[in-house]
Design a protein around this motif. Sequence first.
Motif, PDB file in Angstrom:
ATOM      1  N   GLU A   1       5.061  -6.928 -17.321  1.00  0.00           N
ATOM      2  CA  GLU A   1       4.460  -6.064 -16.298  1.00  0.00           C
ATOM      3  C   GLU A   1       5.261  -6.130 -15.009  1.00  0.00           C
ATOM      4  OE1 GLU A   1       0.105  -5.463 -14.078  1.00  0.00           O
ATOM      5  OE2 GLU A   1       0.552  -7.290 -15.210  1.00  0.00           O
ATOM      6  N   ILE A   2       5.403  -4.990 -14.379  1.00  0.00           N
ATOM      7  CA  ILE A   2       5.969  -4.926 -13.034  1.00  0.00           C
ATOM      8  C   ILE A   2       4.969  -4.183 -12.155  1.00  0.00           C
ATOM      9  CG2 ILE A   2       7.216  -2.748 -13.383  1.00  0.00           C
ATOM     10  CD1 ILE A   2       9.452  -3.891 -11.607  1.00  0.00           C
ATOM     11  N   GLY A   3       4.853  -4.601 -10.928  1.00  0.00           N
ATOM     12  CA  GLY A   3       3.913  -3.952 -10.018  1.00  0.00           C
ATOM     13  C   GLY A   3       4.438  -3.998  -8.602  1.00  0.00           C
ATOM     14  N   GLY A   4       4.111  -2.983  -7.846  1.00  0.00           N
ATOM     15  CA  GLY A   4       4.544  -2.938  -6.454  1.00  0.00           C
ATOM     16  C   GLY A   4       4.455  -1.523  -5.913  1.00  0.00           C
ATOM     17  N   THR A   5       4.932  -1.352  -4.710  1.00  0.00           N
ATOM     18  CA  THR A   5       4.879  -0.052  -4.050  1.00  0.00           C
ATOM     19  C   THR A   5       6.220   0.250  -3.408  1.00  0.00           C
ATOM     20  OG1 THR A   5       4.065  -1.081  -2.009  1.00  0.00           O
ATOM     21  CG2 THR A   5       2.406  -0.254  -3.555  1.00  0.00           C
ATOM     22  N   TYR A   6       6.421   1.517  -3.094  1.00  0.00           N
ATOM     23  CA  TYR A   6       7.621   1.922  -2.365  1.00  0.00           C
ATOM     24  C   TYR A   6       7.227   2.908  -1.276  1.00  0.00           C
ATOM     25  CZ  TYR A   6       7.432   6.367  -4.864  1.00  0.00           C
ATOM     26  OH  TYR A   6       7.022   7.583  -5.356  1.00  0.00           O
ATOM     27  N   GLU A   7       8.066   2.976  -0.249  1.00  0.00           N
ATOM     28  CA  GLU A   7       7.852   3.912   0.854  1.00  0.00           C
ATOM     29  C   GLU A   7       9.219   4.435   1.303  1.00  0.00           C
ATOM     30  OE1 GLU A   7       4.596   3.586   4.145  1.00  0.00           O
ATOM     31  OE2 GLU A   7       6.429   2.689   4.952  1.00  0.00           O
ATOM     32  N   ILE A   8       9.317   5.732   1.396  1.00  0.00           N
ATOM     33  CA  ILE A   8      10.564   6.374   1.818  1.00  0.00           C
ATOM     34  C   ILE A   8      10.341   6.977   3.197  1.00  0.00           C
ATOM     35  CG2 ILE A   8      12.270   8.156   1.267  1.00  0.00           C
ATOM     36  CD1 ILE A   8      11.387   7.845  -1.685  1.00  0.00           C
ATOM     37  N   THR A   9      11.157   6.552   4.160  1.00  0.00           N
ATOM     38  CA  THR A   9      10.996   7.004   5.542  1.00  0.00           C
ATOM     39  C   THR A   9      12.295   7.605   6.058  1.00  0.00           C
ATOM     40  OG1 THR A   9      11.583   4.805   6.377  1.00  0.00           O
ATOM     41  CG2 THR A   9       9.243   5.261   6.024  1.00  0.00           C
ATOM     42  N   ASP A  10      12.183   8.406   7.114  1.00  0.00           N
ATOM     43  CA  ASP A  10      13.380   8.974   7.740  1.00  0.00           C
ATOM     44  C   ASP A  10      13.889   8.017   8.825  1.00  0.00           C
ATOM     45  OD1 ASP A  10      11.688   9.275   9.905  1.00  0.00           O
ATOM     46  OD2 ASP A  10      11.520  11.458   9.733  1.00  0.00           O
ATOM     47  N   ALA A  11      14.903   8.451   9.568  1.00  0.00           N
ATOM     48  CA  ALA A  11      15.535   7.589  10.570  1.00  0.00           C
ATOM     49  C   ALA A  11      14.565   7.199  11.684  1.00  0.00           C
ATOM     50  CB  ALA A  11      16.754   8.291  11.157  1.00  0.00           C
ATOM     51  N   LYS A  12      13.509   7.995  11.880  1.00  0.00           N
ATOM     52  CA  LYS A  12      12.523   7.706  12.929  1.00  0.00           C
ATOM     53  C   LYS A  12      11.349   6.884  12.410  1.00  0.00           C
ATOM     54  CE  LYS A  12      13.607  11.812  15.687  1.00  0.00           C
ATOM     55  NZ  LYS A  12      13.062  13.049  16.324  1.00  0.00           N
ATOM     56  N   GLY A  13      11.423   6.483  11.136  1.00  0.00           N
ATOM     57  CA  GLY A  13      10.367   5.668  10.567  1.00  0.00           C
ATOM     58  C   GLY A  13       9.181   6.458  10.054  1.00  0.00           C
ATOM     59  N   ARG A  14       9.290   7.774  10.015  1.00  0.00           N
ATOM     60  CA  ARG A  14       8.180   8.601   9.536  1.00  0.00           C
ATOM     61  C   ARG A  14       8.195   8.655   8.005  1.00  0.00           C
ATOM     62  NH1 ARG A  14       9.431  13.912  13.043  1.00  0.00           N
ATOM     63  NH2 ARG A  14      11.434  13.479  12.014  1.00  0.00           N
ATOM     64  N   VAL A  15       7.032   8.540   7.390  1.00  0.00           N
ATOM     65  CA  VAL A  15       6.917   8.482   5.936  1.00  0.00           C
ATOM     66  C   VAL A  15       7.136   9.860   5.314  1.00  0.00           C
ATOM     67  CG1 VAL A  15       5.417   7.929   3.989  1.00  0.00           C
ATOM     68  CG2 VAL A  15       5.334   6.540   6.060  1.00  0.00           C
ATOM     69  N   ILE A  16       8.079   9.927   4.383  1.00  0.00           N
ATOM     70  CA  ILE A  16       8.351  11.157   3.637  1.00  0.00           C
ATOM     71  C   ILE A  16       7.659  11.120   2.280  1.00  0.00           C
ATOM     72  CG2 ILE A  16      10.157  12.604   2.637  1.00  0.00           C
ATOM     73  CD1 ILE A  16      12.101  11.377   4.668  1.00  0.00           C
ATOM     74  N   ASP A  17       7.647   9.926   1.680  1.00  0.00           N
ATOM     75  CA  ASP A  17       7.064   9.800   0.338  1.00  0.00           C
ATOM     76  C   ASP A  17       6.668   8.341   0.119  1.00  0.00           C
ATOM     77  OD1 ASP A  17       6.372  10.858  -2.238  1.00  0.00           O
ATOM     78  OD2 ASP A  17       8.108   9.820  -3.065  1.00  0.00           O
ATOM     79  N   ALA A  18       5.691   8.114  -0.735  1.00  0.00           N
ATOM     80  CA  ALA A  18       5.243   6.759  -1.054  1.00  0.00           C
ATOM     81  C   ALA A  18       4.567   6.770  -2.412  1.00  0.00           C
ATOM     82  CB  ALA A  18       4.285   6.244   0.020  1.00  0.00           C
ATOM     83  N   GLY A  19       4.534   5.620  -3.044  1.00  0.00           N
ATOM     84  CA  GLY A  19       3.896   5.537  -4.362  1.00  0.00           C
ATOM     85  C   GLY A  19       4.005   4.125  -4.905  1.00  0.00           C
ATOM     86  N   ASP A  20       3.785   3.967  -6.231  1.00  0.00           N
ATOM     87  CA  ASP A  20       3.866   2.639  -6.843  1.00  0.00           C
ATOM     88  C   ASP A  20       4.883   2.627  -7.965  1.00  0.00           C
ATOM     89  OD1 ASP A  20       2.638   3.138  -9.516  1.00  0.00           O
ATOM     90  OD2 ASP A  20       0.865   3.623  -8.338  1.00  0.00           O
ATOM     91  N   ILE A  21       5.261   1.423  -8.390  1.00  0.00           N
ATOM     92  CA  ILE A  21       6.216   1.237  -9.488  1.00  0.00           C
ATOM     93  C   ILE A  21       5.544   0.508 -10.642  1.00  0.00           C
ATOM     94  CG2 ILE A  21       8.265   1.278  -8.019  1.00  0.00           C
ATOM     95  CD1 ILE A  21       8.232  -1.813  -8.102  1.00  0.00           C
ATOM     96  N   ASP A  22       4.224   0.574 -10.713  1.00  0.00           N
ATOM     97  CA  ASP A  22       3.467  -0.166 -11.725  1.00  0.00           C
ATOM     98  C   ASP A  22       3.795   0.316 -13.138  1.00  0.00           C
ATOM     99  OD1 ASP A  22       2.399  -1.180  -9.459  1.00  0.00           O
ATOM    100  OD2 ASP A  22       0.371  -0.424  -9.758  1.00  0.00           O
ATOM    101  N   ARG A  23       4.043  -0.635 -14.003  1.00  0.00           N
ATOM    102  CA  ARG A  23       4.316  -0.299 -15.401  1.00  0.00           C
ATOM    103  C   ARG A  23       4.035  -1.514 -16.278  1.00  0.00           C
ATOM    104  NH1 ARG A  23      10.204   1.196 -18.061  1.00  0.00           N
ATOM    105  NH2 ARG A  23       9.470   1.641 -20.163  1.00  0.00           N
ATOM    106  N   LYS A  24       3.493  -1.270 -17.484  1.00  0.00           N
ATOM    107  CA  LYS A  24       3.193  -2.354 -18.425  1.00  0.00           C
ATOM    108  C   LYS A  24       3.904  -2.112 -19.748  1.00  0.00           C
ATOM    109  CE  LYS A  24      -1.401  -3.682 -16.751  1.00  0.00           C
ATOM    110  NZ  LYS A  24      -2.814  -3.832 -17.127  1.00  0.00           N
ATOM    111  N   PHE A  25       4.218  -3.223 -20.414  1.00  0.00           N
ATOM    112  CA  PHE A  25       4.847  -3.162 -21.725  1.00  0.00           C
ATOM    113  C   PHE A  25       4.127  -4.136 -22.639  1.00  0.00           C
ATOM    114  CE2 PHE A  25       7.775  -4.940 -24.841  1.00  0.00           C
ATOM    115  CZ  PHE A  25       8.305  -3.801 -25.421  1.00  0.00           C
ATOM    116  N   ASN A  26       3.697  -3.656 -23.812  1.00  0.00           N
ATOM    117  CA  ASN A  26       3.028  -4.495 -24.808  1.00  0.00           C
ATOM    118  C   ASN A  26       3.560  -4.142 -26.184  1.00  0.00           C
ATOM    119  OD1 ASN A  26       0.647  -5.935 -23.293  1.00  0.00           O
ATOM    120  ND2 ASN A  26       0.594  -3.818 -22.585  1.00  0.00           N
TER     121      ASN A  26
END
Length: 397
Positions: A140-165
Amino acid sequence: MLKRIVALAIICAALALPGSAREGFGWSKKGVNIDKTKPPAVNISGTRMNVFVNAEKTRKTDKAKDLRDLTEKAILEGNKQLEASPHGDVNVSIALDRLDTVKHNESKVDYDSQKTKDKNGKTTYVSVPVTKNFTRVAAEIGGTYEITDAKGRVIDAGDIDRKFNEDYEYGAPSDEKLESALLQGAANTIAARIVPTKQRTKLILPKGSFEQFIPLAESGAWDRYLQGLESVRPMGDRGSDAYRQYAFGVAKEALAYSEPDPKKGLELLRAAAEHYRTAAADNKEEKIFSEAYTGLLSAARAPIARVEESIKAYEAWTSGPTPPRAATASAAAPAKTLRNQNVIEMSSAGLSDENIMLAIDSAERKEFDTTPEGLIALSKAGVSKNVIAHIQKSVPK
C-alpha cells in the motif's frame, strides 16, 4: 461435381467485380496499435519546475528521494520545455504518508485430478485433496500531492493512494520491487496531472483498395499512409466511398496524436471526426464506422466517440493556463477519500464507535475494502464488530 463447379463460378464472379464492390474490413480485421496522446488534467504556465517530497510520517527518507526523482523524471519526459529548478514556476509538493508491504505464508486445500484404474482395470480420474502453500502479498502507498504556481496558489491537489493484493504460489515479488512499483505509479499519477501522457489504443484499418497502404500504418508512417489514400480516386457509390472517408479519419486521428503542437493536433482531430461522421452517414450497415468492435484478434472503441473524447480534452488543453483554485468557485480542497486504513487509525487513536461511524456517514468519498481479506485486516487491527458492520452497510450494493 456440380456443387464444385457452382462454387468455382461464384468465386470467379466475385474476383471479377470492380474494386469498389470489395471495399470493407474483411473477415479477419486488421488492427494497428498507436500511442494516443492524453492531454494533462490541468494546464500550467512557465518553464521551471520543482518537486518536493515530505516523508515525516513514514520516516523513509530514501523512498522520499526515490519518489521525488521518479516524479521529476516523469514530468520532464512528458514536457520537454520544462526544466528542474529549486525556484519553480510550478511546484509539486508530495506528502508520503504510507508505504507498506506485508507478506504472509499460508496454505489452502485444493483438488487435483489424478488418473487411476478401477477394479476392472478401466482408467478413471478422481479428485484428490492437495494442500498448497502460497504467499499472500499486500502492499500500500498513501499520501497527497499539491501543485502550486510561483505565488503559492493551488492549481491542483489530490491523493496517491493505491493498494495491491495478490496470492503467489511461486515467485512472490520482493518488498523492494513492490515499493518501486507503487512509487512509480504515484509518480505517473502526479505527472499526468500537468503533462501529456501516452495511452495505447487500437485502430481498425480498411482493406480493399487501401490494403496496400497498411504496411505504412503498421510502421507508423501515417503521413505516407495519408498520401496513399489521397492517390485513390473517390468510389462510384457513397456506400463504398465511406471506407475511403473512414481511412482518412484514421490517418488524421493518428497524425493528431503525434503532432507536437496541440492546436494543430486539435485541427486534425476535428477533421478526423468529420470523416468518421461522413462514413457512418453514407454507410449505415457498416457497424465499425459507428460502434465499438470486439473480435478474436482485434478490439477498438467506437471511432466517433473516441475522437470526440479527444477533441474535448484537446480543447481544454489549448484553452490556456488553469486558473488557481483560489480564483475559482471551487477553491476548496478535494474531498479526502475514507478507506480502511483511516478507520484503523481512528480506532487506534481511541475514538468511540459512535464517532467513527459518524465520520463514515459524513465522508463525501468512501472506498472501503470489504473483501474477506479487508475485513480480517480490520478485525486484527482492533476495529470493533459494530464499526465493521457499519462499513459493510455503507458500501453500495
